[in-house]
Enzyme design. Structure first.
Site, PDB file in Angstrom:
ATOM      1  N   LYS A  64     105.299  42.981 -74.100  1.00 41.54           N
ATOM      2  CA  LYS A  64     104.387  42.818 -75.249  1.00 41.54           C
ATOM      3  C   LYS A  64     103.159  43.729 -75.143  1.00 41.54           C
ATOM      4  O   LYS A  64     102.021  43.269 -75.142  1.00 41.54           O
ATOM      5  CB  LYS A  64     103.948  41.355 -75.380  1.00 41.54           C
ATOM      6  CG  LYS A  64     105.096  40.377 -75.595  1.00 41.54           C
ATOM      7  CD  LYS A  64     104.580  38.953 -75.730  1.00 41.54           C
ATOM      8  CE  LYS A  64     105.701  37.969 -75.975  1.00 41.54           C
ATOM      9  NZ  LYS A  64     106.585  37.781 -74.788  1.00 41.54           N
ATOM     10  N   GLY A 215     116.120  30.870 -72.769  1.00 42.11           N
ATOM     11  CA  GLY A 215     115.834  30.857 -71.345  1.00 42.11           C
ATOM     12  C   GLY A 215     116.223  29.560 -70.685  1.00 42.11           C
ATOM     13  O   GLY A 215     117.346  29.375 -70.232  1.00 42.11           O
TER      14      GLY A 215
END
Length: 239
Positions: A64, A215
């Site tokens: 990011k 995840g």
């Protein structure tokens, strides 16, 4: 026909290389794309990236990037040299994102490799409407995500990261050729955790999401491989 494995990205949620390596090996036959985020990348100094390359896996580098344009360009250039498949930047100023798109194209051509996809983070799925109000934003998460998606599209980057809750509306304004990556995906049998805007895998695909990032429902399952297989089957049931 697109296979479910081509839509699933597994987030490696551990700060230990040995555990990451064990997970990658266990999921070898059932998962093709893995996400390496800040926790994993910093704690292992990128060692997991090299191992994923050895295994022939697609790498989603989820750091990011968010900084001044010159720093962003340098970070993107370095990521291209690492031959990742996809990377994230935060949706920011139009010119800065344009420069990231351009430098990725130039560096890939220079190295004679396929250009990685660049997707912009719109609104983190851990944020609620109240969270936005708390930081002085008078838009809803959906309104802000759509506005930022439009800006990302205009800049020339490949797509965005968004909640599957608003992905269908983003596709309406940005087109179905605009890459959509959706985290916050939770099978009905999984706990929500710290996510506030969650959607099941089948719901996300039905809304038009191209890639699902999952995840803990896989990595913390008693049988991660079987969990991945079950999610792939759920994805394929609605393709």
């Amino acid at each position: 026909m697109v296979k479910g494995k081509e839509r699933l990205i597994v987030a490696i949620d551990t700060n230990e290389f040995d555990k990451a390596k064990e997970l990658i090996d266990e999921l070898d036959d059932s998962v093709d794309i893995f996400k390496v985020g800040l926790e994993q990348y910093v704690s292992t100094r990128g060692k997991t990236i090299d191992y994923l390359k050895e295994k022939g896996k697609k790498i989603f580098l989820d750091l990011k990037f968010h900084d001044i344009p010159n720093t962003m360009k340098s970070a993107v250039r370095s990521a291209v040299r690492d031959n990742v498949w996809l990377m994230t930047i935060h949706v920011s100023d139009l010119e800065g994102m344009r420069q990231c798109a351009l430098v990725a194209k130039e560096e890939a051509e220079k190295l004679n490799i396929e250009k990685p996809l660049i997707v912009g983070v719109t609104v983190l799925t851990s944020l609620s409407n109240q969270d936005l109000k708390d930081i002085g934003c008078d838009m809803t998460t959906e309104e802000l995500a759509i506005k930022r998606a439009k800006l990302a599209k205009e800049s020339g980057i490949d797509g965005i990261v968004c909640s599957a809750q608003e992905v269908d509306k983003i596709i309406q304004v940005c087109g179905d050729d605009f890459v959509t990556v959706c985290p916050g995906i939770r099978p009905t049998t999984s706990e929500v955790g710290d996510q506030k805007r969650v959607v099941t895998p089948s719901e996300a695909i039905n809304k038009g999401a191209q890639y699902l990032v999952i995840g803990r429902p896989i990595t913390q399952a008693i049988n991660p491989k079987q969990s991945a297989i079950n999610i792939v089957k759920e994805i394929e049931s609605v393709l």
